[in-house]
Enzyme design. Structure first.
Site, mmCIF file in Angstrom:
data_model
loop_
_atom_site.group_PDB
_atom_site.id
_atom_site.type_symbol
_atom_site.label_atom_id
_atom_site.label_comp_id
_atom_site.label_asym_id
_atom_site.label_seq_id
_atom_site.Cartn_x
_atom_site.Cartn_y
_atom_site.Cartn_z
ATOM 1 N N ARG A 43 -25.949 -38.253 -2.159
ATOM 2 C CA ARG A 43 -25.850 -39.685 -2.451
ATOM 3 C C ARG A 43 -25.937 -39.832 -3.964
ATOM 4 O O ARG A 43 -26.923 -39.426 -4.581
ATOM 5 C CB ARG A 43 -26.986 -40.446 -1.763
ATOM 6 C CG ARG A 43 -27.043 -41.957 -2.064
ATOM 7 C CD ARG A 43 -25.817 -42.667 -1.542
ATOM 8 N NE ARG A 43 -26.017 -44.098 -1.401
ATOM 9 C CZ ARG A 43 -25.888 -44.990 -2.380
ATOM 10 N NH1 ARG A 43 -25.596 -44.587 -3.605
ATOM 11 N NH2 ARG A 43 -26.062 -46.273 -2.135
ATOM 12 N N GLU A 51 -18.776 -50.396 1.092
ATOM 13 C CA GLU A 51 -18.714 -49.558 2.283
ATOM 14 C C GLU A 51 -17.277 -49.416 2.785
ATOM 15 O O GLU A 51 -16.437 -50.295 2.565
ATOM 16 C CB GLU A 51 -19.563 -50.172 3.399
ATOM 17 C CG GLU A 51 -21.035 -50.288 3.071
ATOM 18 C CD GLU A 51 -21.697 -48.938 2.945
ATOM 19 O OE1 GLU A 51 -21.345 -48.013 3.713
ATOM 20 O OE2 GLU A 51 -22.561 -48.785 2.063
ATOM 21 N N ARG A 94 -30.088 -37.262 2.711
ATOM 22 C CA ARG A 94 -29.121 -36.871 1.680
ATOM 23 C C ARG A 94 -29.829 -36.588 0.361
ATOM 24 O O ARG A 94 -30.799 -37.254 0.009
ATOM 25 C CB ARG A 94 -28.089 -37.995 1.469
ATOM 26 C CG ARG A 94 -27.279 -38.321 2.703
ATOM 27 C CD ARG A 94 -26.386 -39.525 2.485
ATOM 28 N NE ARG A 94 -27.163 -40.734 2.226
ATOM 29 C CZ ARG A 94 -26.624 -41.943 2.107
ATOM 30 N NH1 ARG A 94 -25.324 -42.103 2.230
ATOM 31 N NH2 ARG A 94 -27.393 -42.987 1.881
#
Length: 214
Positions: A43, A51, A94
């Site tokens: 990330r 998104e 992440r």
């Protein structure tokens, strides 16, 4: 002995500083702020991109800014060796990292292009890049836009389609999909924002989900 015991207690109370993780290699882009390198989900630190599936603009000038941000990152990283460094994980597991390609900060590039916002909730590192992009009305700043974080909170879980039986679930272990017949399939619920039903494993993986282990 008492002094030794006091020192031991003090040592145990000091937070453990984990060494920074360093990754380098070819990448697979998941969306505008997430990639995968050497099998590790990353990330991008300090930015928040629209998104996948998110749109910007209004009325007759609506455009797919989420898909555009993803394509922008793909073009930047296409065929290049990327280096990422970070020392923490987010709630999806992440690695949160700063990445570079050919000496350029990937996060800064995305924000300068208007393909992502400075994620001020966590850092003001890219605030100046965001200010310039907004002033020039680049990318998402070219018209009305809902901040990605607001979009995620406002988007309900996708309803199940009759032919789509794969469950995309988000938990502390990350974004995982479960197929019928797996051990945890029946108790897995699709209800939170970002969770959804998929019609194929390929569709789930392209949306950033990985297969359940059992």
């Amino acid at each position: 002995m008492l002094r030794l015991r006091s020192l031991l207690v003090l040592f145990l109370l000091i937070p453990l500083q984990l060494p920074a993780a360093s990754l380098e290699g070819r990448v697979r882009v998941i969306d505008g702020d997430t990639l995968e390198i050497e099998g590790v989900r990353v990330r991008l630190f300090g930015i928040d991109a629209p998104e996948r599936g998110q749109t910007c603009g209004e009325r007759d000038r609506v455009w797919p800014c989420g898909d555009w941000a993803t394509e922008r990152l793909e073009l930047l990283l296409d065929g290049a060796a990327v280096r990422c460094e970070g020392d923490e994980r987010d709630r999806y597991g992440r690695l949160v990292a700063t990445c570079e390609v050919e000496g350029e900060d990937v996060g800064a590039h995305m924000v300068r292009a208007g393909a992502a916002l400075a994620y001020r909730r966590y850092s003001a590192r890219y605030a100046s890049e965001e200010a310039r992009a907004e002033s020039a009305r680049l990318g998402v700043w070219s018209g009305p836009m809902k901040r990605p974080e607001e979009y995620r909170h406002a988007t309900p879980a996708a309803p199940r389609a009759s032919a789509c039986a794969i469950k995309g679930n988000i938990s502390s272990n990350g974004r995982i999909y479960h197929v019928p017949g797996q051990a945890d399939y029946d108790r897995t619920v699709v209800s939170k924002p970002g969770e959804r039903w998929f019609c194929s494993a390929a569709e789930a993986e392209s949306a950033g989900f990985r297969p359940a282990r059992r």
